[in-house]
Structure formats: C-alpha cells, structure tokens
Design an enzyme around this catalytic site. Structure first.
Site, short mmCIF file in Angstrom:
data_model
loop_
_atom_site.label_atom_id
_atom_site.label_comp_id
_atom_site.label_asym_id
_atom_site.label_seq_id
_atom_site.Cartn_x
_atom_site.Cartn_y
_atom_site.Cartn_z
CG ASP A 172 2.89 3.93 -2.54
OD1 ASP A 172 4.12 3.94 -2.31
OD2 ASP A 172 2.05 4.47 -1.79
CG ASN A 180 5.20 1.70 9.46
OD1 ASN A 180 5.11 0.50 9.74
ND2 ASN A 180 5.96 2.14 8.47
CD GLU A 216 5.43 3.79 1.80
OE1 GLU A 216 6.60 3.71 2.25
OE2 GLU A 216 4.74 4.83 1.89
#
Ligand SMILES: [Mg+2]
Lengths: 308, 188
Positions: A172, A180, A216
């Site tokens: 991860d 973001n 992700e």
C-alpha cells in the site's frame, strides 16, 4: 509483428503439402502427422493461433484429438478447423457440435481455404487483444486484479501439487490520499505509474507477478519462495520506490513516496482451504504495518509474536 | 477435356507452383505400389476398417492432386466396399490400378512437354549446414517444404542414409527424421 502460427494435423503427406502450399506465405506452419504428435507439439513451445485438423486418421481420429486438445485449459481457446474428405452432412454437424470453428472439405479450393483461415485468425487475434486488455491495468500497464486472481489460482494449484513454499506481498502506498489532495489526481496517476514501474523492475522470474490490486494497492506473488526471501523482495520493493524519489511533502514518514508491505507465506506445514485465506492474512499483515507507523514490512506470522 | 488428371486445377490449388505439383504427383505415383499392397492385405483378411482407411486416404490425396478419374473411382469404391465380396473388391483394385497406370502415363507426357524448372539449389551449403538447419525445424515441428530437402539430394551419392532421411521428412515423420539426422551428425 511475426506471422500467426498454424498447426496442421494430417496423416496424409500429400494433403499436408497441398494445404501448406496454400498458406505458407502468410503463416508460420507447424506439422503433426498424427493426433498423438499434435498433442506433443502443443505440449512443447508456444500455442498456435489456429489448428487445421484432419478427421480420418489411424489410431486417434480428429474428433478424439479435438477432445484431448480441449481438455487442456491452455489450449481451450485455440480455434480448430476440421478438414476432411468426408462428405456427409452429419459429419460436418458432428464437428461443429463438438465446438469446431469451421469445416473445410477435401479436395481443397485454395481461395476458400485461405479466406476461411484468415477469418478465423483475425477473430482469434482480436479476441487475444481484448483478452489482454481486459487483464491489464490501464494506468500502470501491470496486470489488473482479475489477471492476478487468475494467476494466483494457477500458482495455488501448483503449490498444492508440489508443496513448495509460496509467498504473497500486499503493498500500500503511504499517505496516498494526502498525496492526491496535495498534488492533484493527475499527478497522483503519474506517481502510480512510476510506482508500478519501480515494483515491476524487481520482478525477474516468469512466474513472479506484481499487479495493481486497486486504488493505491499493489500485490505480488512469488511461487517457490519462502518468507525470508519474500522479506528481501519486499525490502527491494521499498528501496526501488525510495530510489524513484517521488516527492511527497504531505507524508509523515519521509520526504518522498514510501510503501508499507504485508507478507504471508504458505508452506507444506500449513493447511489452507484456499488462497482466499492467504489474501486475508496478507491484508491483516499490511494493516499491522500501517498501524505500526507505515514505511515498513510486517509478516503475518510475526503479528502474534509481537502481541505476546 | 481433362481426362485422368486436371493439371490446371492441380497447379492452381498449389498457388501456381508447377514444380511442386509435378514433384507431388511423382511422389504420389511412387507411393501407390505400397498402398495397394496394404490394401490387398486388408482385403485378404477382410479388415473393413483398414480397407476404408486406405481408400479414404488415397481418395483425399488424389483429389487434392486433381487426379480426377482415380478420385472418382476410389470414392465409389469407398462408399460400397462394405457390401462387396473379396472377389469384387479385387476386381475393383485391378481396375483402379489400371487407371493409375493411365494417369501416370498422362503425367509423364505432360512432364516431358515441360522442361523441368531449375531447382533452387544452394551449392555453397555444406552437408553439416543443411543438417543443422533441418534439425532446428524438426525440433520445432516446423513445416519443411519440398524445396528445402532438395539441397540434401546432392549428398545422396556419398551417404545413402540421406535418402532415408529425405523420405522421412517428405512423409512428415519428424520424430523419426530427427533421430536419423542426429545419428548422421554423430557419424560425421
Ligand atoms: Mg486422413
């Protein structure tokens, strides 16, 4: 692009010569002079894009050969055209009912043979392309979740036969939501591409696969790999991501993008019902790695140890 | 009217390759003696399945080579052979063999009218080079065209085993051909 490959199966040399001469300029040709040798040709080397199969052959006839080919999952999608001098409508129907793509009669009309073959080859190549697209993650070019599940299923079957250790790494990206929010989604996509490349660069063996599992999250499977080797691979993942040097000012653990990894190994002492349990444990290990502050590696087996 | 053999149709089926067509015809005629010996054996022991298989195989080959009259006769024979007595079968065989002779004459006439095109020999290639090329193809079960074994023919005088190798390749018995080829390489 290389020419598509066609396997011709016929017991009569003259027929092979005539058929081959019609199509030799446009395709790569492989030859088998019996059903048994056709199965051998298919077992070694790359699968052909089309099979032209004679019906009447001694020992194993075309129908039987057809069934044997279809029994193998790897060859279940190769189009097969029956070729025969049988002229009865029932014979043609029998071939088509078995699932043959087409039926061509001897003596051949070279124009018809070429046209029919081209139709089926074009269709096969298009199907291959769609299949490839449906198994690939658009953004990173890595295999997607569906492809990974298929691959893991195969490796799981292999593990059950051979009982050699298999390891999974679930990955991860740390603080990716913050990434973001800070840099925007466009930049986020760009970062995921770079992460995908960095992870892929660690893969050297053909059965090792890293895939984008969603958002992700990435995942990797390593057959014939025990937990200590898997730990090395996970830290190689971390090093390559670090070296990619993707700036991340919103991260609380580094100045650049980092990853957390959850590991799990299955070996011949374990008794797992299926690989779903394995995925679940890798996920738990990943959760633990994030709980421990991220940018680290946690093996599922170590979770209990630290808790005690 | 094309009696016995429809040369034009046969050549067209091979994409206009007349040289290949004439070679294939020659090979077909060469192989018929053996086929008919097997056929007579099968008739003698009333092995219906084998009779049908042999007729079917010859019918397919003659059809593809446009040996039209023969194809027609074989096709009729194949359809009715189960209802024939041994004697009737042998009469058919006799008639068919006569037809083959006539077809063969027709072929010889046609061939003599037509100077055989020079084959694409590569005189610079050594035997070992030829064998290595073929070995790769045999290992990969790749199609080997008649023209490609022509290169080998010039070595036949010195090594009689080469003719056996050529025959195996022409019959697509690749596993046997590979075995033989490896033996030849060893022996060198
Ligand atoms: Mg056949």
């Amino acid at each position: 692009m290389s020419k598509p490959t066609i396997l011709i199966v016929d017991d009569e040399p003259t027929n092979i010569q005539v058929l081959a001469s019609c199509i030799v300029d446009d395709y790569q040709l492989k030859i088998a002079n019996s059903g048994a040798s056709a199965l051998e040709v298919l077992d070694k080397g790359q699968a052909p894009d089309l099979i032209l199969l004679d019906v009447i052959m001694p020992e194993m006839d075309g129908y039987e050969t057809f069934k044997r080919i279809r029994e193998k999952t790897d060859h279940a999608n190769i189009p097969i055209i029956f070729i025969s001098a049988l002229n009865a409508v029932e014979d043609e129907a029998k071939g088509l009912e078995l699932g043959a793509s087409d039926y061509i009669h001897k003596p051949f009309h070279s124009g018809i043979v070429r046209a029919r073959i081209k139709t089926h080859i074009d269709l096969k190549l298009k199907t291959d392309m769609l299949e490839h697209a449906s198994l690939t993650d658009f953004l990173t070019g890595l295999p997607n979740r569906r492809a990974f599940d298929k691959h893991l299923d195969r490796e799981w079957q292999y593990f059950r036969r051979r009982r050699l250790p298999l390891s999974l790494i679930m990955i991860d990206v740390d603080y990716f939501k913050a990434y973001n929010d800070t840099y925007g989604h466009m930049q986020g996509d760009e970062a995921l591409k770079q992460i995908g490349n960095a992870l892929q660069s660690c893969i050297n063996r053909s059965h090792d696969v890293v895939a984008r599992y969603g958002g992700e999250e990435f995942i990797a499977v390593f057959p014939e790999t025990d937990i200590s080797a898997a730990k090395h691979l996970a830290s190689l993942f971390q090093q390559r991501i670090f070296a990619a040097n993707i700036a991340h000012s919103a991260s609380q653990v580094s100045d650049r993008v980092t990853i957390s990894c959850g590991l799990v190994e299955v070996n011949d002492r374990d008794h797992y019902e299926d690989y779903q349990a394995l995925l679940q444990e890798a996920d738990e290990a990943l959760y633990e790695a994030k709980a421990k502050g991220r940018n680290c590696i946690v093996s599922y087996r170590d979770i209990g140890v630290t808790a005690e | 009217m094309n009696e016995h053999i429809d040369f034009d149709a046969g050549i067209k089926r091979l994409g206009g390759n007349k040289t290949l067509y004439l070679q294939l015809l020659q090979r077909f005629f060469d192989s018929t003696t053996e086929s008919f010996n097997s056929l007579k054996d099968a008739i003698a022991i009333k092995d219906q399945q084998q009779i049908k298989m042999l007729l079917h195989s010859m019918k397919g080959a003659s059809g593809n080579l446009s040996i039209v009259t023969l194809q027609h006769m074989l096709s009729n024979f194949e359809r009715q052979c189960e209802s024939f007595s041994t004697e009737e079968c042998l009469i058919h065989v006799h008639n068919i063999q006569q037809e083959i002779q006539q077809s063969q004459q027709k072929y010889q006439q046609y061939q003599s009218l037509d100077a055989v095109a020079p084959s694409s020999l590569h005189p610079q290639k050594t035997l070992i080079e030829c064998l290595s090329e073929l070995e790769t193809k045999l290992r990969n079960s790749e199609f080997i065209a008649v023209e490609q074994v022509l290169n080998l023919k010039k070595f036949v005088e010195h090594h009689s085993d080469i003719q056996t190798l050529i025959t195996k390749i022409e019959n697509f018995e690749y596993a046997l051909a590979l075995e033989l080829l490896l033996g030849l390489k060893e022996g060198k």
